[in-house]
Design an enzyme around this catalytic site. Structure first.
Site, PDB file in Angstrom:
ATOM      1  N   ASP A 159      -6.872  -2.439   3.872  1.00 17.94           N
ATOM      2  CA  ASP A 159      -6.001  -3.114   3.376  1.00 17.94           C
ATOM      3  C   ASP A 159      -6.358  -4.513   4.237  1.00 17.94           C
ATOM      4  O   ASP A 159      -5.688  -5.639   3.728  1.00 17.94           O
ATOM      5  CB  ASP A 159      -4.569  -2.799   4.033  1.00 17.94           C
ATOM      6  CG  ASP A 159      -3.856  -1.695   3.253  1.00 17.94           C
ATOM      7  OD1 ASP A 159      -4.288  -1.222   2.084  1.00 17.94           O
ATOM      8  OD2 ASP A 159      -3.552  -0.688   3.971  1.00 17.94           O
ATOM      9  N   ASP A 206      -1.357  -0.997   6.245  1.00 20.67           N
ATOM     10  CA  ASP A 206      -1.565  -0.383   7.540  1.00 20.67           C
ATOM     11  C   ASP A 206      -3.044   0.015   7.800  1.00 20.67           C
ATOM     12  O   ASP A 206      -3.203   0.457   9.155  1.00 20.67           O
ATOM     13  CB  ASP A 206      -0.553   0.873   7.896  1.00 20.67           C
ATOM     14  CG  ASP A 206      -1.005   2.191   7.137  1.00 20.67           C
ATOM     15  OD1 ASP A 206      -1.669   1.944   6.129  1.00 20.67           O
ATOM     16  OD2 ASP A 206      -1.034   3.255   7.770  1.00 20.67           O
ATOM     17  N   ASP A 236       0.869  -1.188  -0.094  1.00 22.03           N
ATOM     18  CA  ASP A 236       0.022  -0.048  -0.077  1.00 22.03           C
ATOM     19  C   ASP A 236       0.714   1.222   0.117  1.00 22.03           C
ATOM     20  O   ASP A 236       2.111   1.064   0.218  1.00 22.03           O
ATOM     21  CB  ASP A 236      -0.891  -0.074   1.222  1.00 22.03           C
ATOM     22  CG  ASP A 236      -1.691   1.153   1.163  1.00 22.03           C
ATOM     23  OD1 ASP A 236      -2.435   1.680   0.348  1.00 22.03           O
ATOM     24  OD2 ASP A 236      -1.637   1.759   2.619  1.00 22.03           O
TER      25      ASP A 236
END
Length: 795
Positions: A688, A684, A485
């Site tokens: 996600d 995080d 990410d």
């Protein structure tokens, strides 16, 4: 013991149990850690955790008891009072409320009090080591038995070795003296061994104690009958001095087994040293600020959320919180593994148990007790140490059948030597059969991977890497693709104001003041960045009315009688604001990796605000190192494609997916797995979580959300991607250590049993004494544990 076929793991082609429970030795189903919400009780017969939907039940005294298998249910129904009494009896030693005990070899065996594992006979250990614990009760007991019985064992050995050369004129007195000296060793010092031997027979769970108890018991019982009634034995059992006795072998085997257990228990205590060191990090007291400004020292347990605490230079931060006053550097290496101290000032978070530098801080207590980062780390490490590596399934299956094979090997050895061996053949038969029973060590097989996992997870935690289970350790080394990410993973996750572009004669400060006034009602990170910049410029904000947050688009409201809009191009189009003349400027800001917001007053565009999320200083090195290690790096982010591509160019990432929704991230993971790749996902945020759960290995940033961390198998406490390489190295070292332990255990047993049976006798006349077999057996388990302890420096 056949189990249904399991799906193949595309990472490495091994069979993986996708359920959170597995078949027990009884053929039943045992709940794993992820099934905590469905657990109702423990099997009163074997002590294993039982699911709430178990069909094996019995109603007693108005209470429904559940069982893991029909065998346990049948055993309970035969003797219900025995198991009910065992369930309700008070332990001899005081147990802390809520404390539970687990088998180091079978983590699915959990009980509320100390005892022995019904499957392997090993003593149950506390799930959570305590700093106040005064060592292992079992270790103290074995040490006491060993030292009291050792003189008796040595005396028996000396008498037997001197033999008739000195004791000839004594006749049978020598044998009776051996019996007198050996009996306390066998009965008292070896008492725990026979108790576990009986448990293994009763529970139909053959293990190491089955072999030891049978071997020692056979040698002692044979010698006892030979002493009391030698006339019962035929001539084939008689040597030059009558029927031989083996009191010295039985006594020395008990003493050597006790010594081996002492060494093993001492070594095993070292495997929980990491957890004890983590527990020892927390300070015992905190300095609380009273309302009148004075300080008071209080126990850490008396700190409440919201309390203001003073942290003086050189002191440990007592709890997780936020800096209210002062500036200092804080050494966080004890939790993150990063050696460089971190600058802290007002608004910065601090973690409990970290070490304050030369400055004085006043912090607000935010997270206490079990909610603190240190407590979460300890819980994750303890959970990982109790998990089972996929590699262990093979060892468990082999261990079960191995004990049965050794029992048959001992019987065959006894008959072969008795019928075909040299005279006195049956004496040779007894000695060699006992040696076969004693030298075999299924315990070494059982300990091979649990010890490696315990040491590795503890060592990794001290380096800022938290593994949730043993399977993650085993898989991580096979990862060849990682999806990352952007926000909070590659970047800091804390957007900062970058620049302003103004139109129609407006000034920067005027535009910023209005935009910040509007954003007072927003909790979005981009709004926080704009407000921070306004405060830095000391701008006086105006009140906002009719504020509205338009999810995914921006915000609107009234400030000083004007209608304000702040958001993306879609928000402007929806309100009829002309933005074509600003497209080129917006594109230029986007190329630099910023998030661009349009700002309009009374349906007229007056400027653009650019907010950027800085790339972490450690990210470029981490990405380069991952690529050098042959790992394919893919970026998947919900941010705009142009922003994502800008960050990717800066970091050298070739494959980029922008404007990706949470479900699309999970679909990307599945697509890569469908190509035969072993995929890790690093993120995080809440968005996600689906991808983290879908990946072969989910890696969460410790600086992110709890949802992300609960969905991942690995957590990097510092949130630094370089921790992935560190975790991979630990994974490789741990799996290598497991293989070494398993190989040693297999080779030891494959060679030891035939040698003890006497296969070398026809060639070189070599036979293995049962006493040497006992020494080899004891040292084999110790060797496995000591080899696992090497991971403390290698991992």
């Amino acid at each position: 013991m056949q189990t249904p076929p399991k799906p193949t793991d595309h990472c490495h082609g091994t069979e993986v149990n996708n359920e959170s429970c597995e078949a027990s030795a009884h053929g039943g189903r045992i709940a794993g850690d992820n099934d905590a919400e469905t657990l109702s009780d423990r099997d009163p017969v074997c002590g294993m955790v039982v699911r709430a939907d178990s069909t094996f039940v019995s109603a007693v005294g108005g209470r429904t008891l559940r069982f893991c298998s029909p065998q346990c249910l049948q055993r309970f129904q035969q003797e219900p009072q025995k198991y009910l009494a065992d369930r309700t009896s008070a332990p001899d030693d005081p147990v802390e409320p809520g404390q539970q005990f687990v088998c180091p070899m079978h983590p699915d065996v959990i009980r509320d009090r100390p005892g022995n594992c019904p499957r392997c006979g090993m003593a149950l250990e506390p799930m959570m080591p305590s700093l106040d614990a005064d060592g292992s009760p079992e270790l103290r007991d074995f040490q006491r038995r060993f030292w009291w019985s050792l003189p008796f064992s040595l005396a028996v050995l000396v008498i037997a070795m001197l033999g008739e050369s000195i004791w000839k004129e004594w006749g049978s007195t020598r044998i009776w003296l051996e019996l007198l000296l050996a009996t306390p060793v066998i009965i008292w010092a070896g008492g725990p061994f026979f108790g576990r031997w009986l448990d293994s027979i009763r529970e139909r769970s053959p293990n190491m104690w089955t072999l030891i108890g049978t071997g020692v018991g056979a040698a002692y019982a044979y010698s006892l009958v030979a002493t009391i009634a030698p006339g019962l034995f035929p001539e084939a059992f008689r040597g030059h001095g009558g029927v031989s006795v083996y009191y010295e072998a039985a006594a020395i085997i008990v003493s050597l087994t006790l010594l081996g257990q002492i060494l093993e228990l001492q070594a095993r205590q070292s495997t929980s040293a990491a957890i004890r060191s983590l527990l020892g990090l927390a300070p015992k007291t905190a300095r609380r600020l009273r309302d009148d400004g004075s300080d008071e020292d209080i126990p850490l347990s008396h700190v409440h959320q919201g309390d203001r605490l003073r942290v003086r230079p050189g002191e440990k931060v007592p709890v997780d919180g936020e800096v209210l006053e002062g500036r200092s550097v804080v050494d966080e290496s004890m939790l993150t593994g990063e050696p460089i101290p971190v600058q802290k000032g007002p608004g910065d978070p601090v973690m409990g148990a970290t070490l304050n530098g030369s400055g004085s801080l006043v912090i607000r207590a935010d997270r206490l007790g079990r909610d603190s980062l240190l407590a979460q780390i300890v819980q994750l490490v303890a959970q990982a140490q109790r998990s089972r590596a996929p590699m262990q399934r093979m060892a468990d299956l082999v261990s079960y059948w191995f004990v049965l094979a050794v029992l048959w090997a001992a019987i065959i050895t006894f008959l072969a030597w008795g019928m075909y061996g040299p005279q006195p053949s049956w004496t040779y038969a007894i000695v060699n059969a006992v040696a076969v029973l004693i030298i075999a060590c299924p315990c070494a097989l059982g300990l091979a991977t649990p010890m490696s996992v315990m040491v590795a997870t503890g060592s990794a935690a001290q380096r800022g890497v938290l593994f949730r289970d043993a399977e993650a350790i085993e898989r991580l080394r096979l990862v060849d693709t990682i999806i990352v990410d952007k926000t909070g993973t590659l970047t800091e996750g804390r957007p900062r104001f970058q620049s302003i572009a103004v139109f129609n004669g407006w000034g920067e400060n005027d535009l910023l003041r209005l935009a910040a006034s509007l954003d007072q009602g927003s909790e979005h990170p981009l709004a926080e960045a704009i407000l921070a910049e306004a405060r830095a410029r000391q701008l006086v904000l105006a009140p906002v009315s009719e504020f509205e947050s338009v999810i995914g688009l921006g915000v609107r409201g009234q400030v000083e009688g004007h209608d304000l809009l702040l958001g993306n191009a879609t928000l402007m189009h929806d309100h009829g604001v002309e933005i074509e003349h600003a497209i080129e400027t917006s594109a230029r800001l986007l190329v630099n990796g910023a998030s661009v917001m349009y700002f309009a007053i009374d349906q007229r565009l007056i400027g653009l605000l650019a907010v950027a999320d800085p790339i972490k200083a450690t990210t470029p090195d981490a990405i380069t190192a991952l690529q050098r290690a042959g790992i394919r790096v893919v970026m998947a982010t919900g941010d705009s494609r142009s922003t994502a591509e800008s960050v990717a160019r800066h970091l050298g990432i070739d494959e980029v997916h922008g404007e990706v929704r949470p479900q699309q991230k999970a679909a990307l993971v599945e697509a890569l797995k469908g190509e035969g790749r072993c995929v890790a996902m690093a993120g995080d945020g809440i968005n996600d979580a689906p991808a983290l759960a879908a990946a072969d290995v989910g890696i969460a940033m410790g600086t992110g959300t709890d949802v992300a961390m609960s969905s991942a198998q690995v957590t990097l406490v510092k949130g630094d991607l370089r921790g992935i390489l560190r975790a991979r190295q630990i994974s490789e070292a741990t799996v290598s250590n497991m293989k070494q332990n398993l190989l040693f255990a297999f080779v030891y047993n494959a060679l030891g049993v035939p040698i003890a049976a006497g296969v070398l006798f026809p060639f070189w006349g070599w036979l293995l004494s049962p006493m040497l077999a006992a020494l080899a057996m004891s040292l084999s388990s110790v060797s496995v544990v000591v080899n696992a302890l090497r991971l403390r420096s290698a991992a």
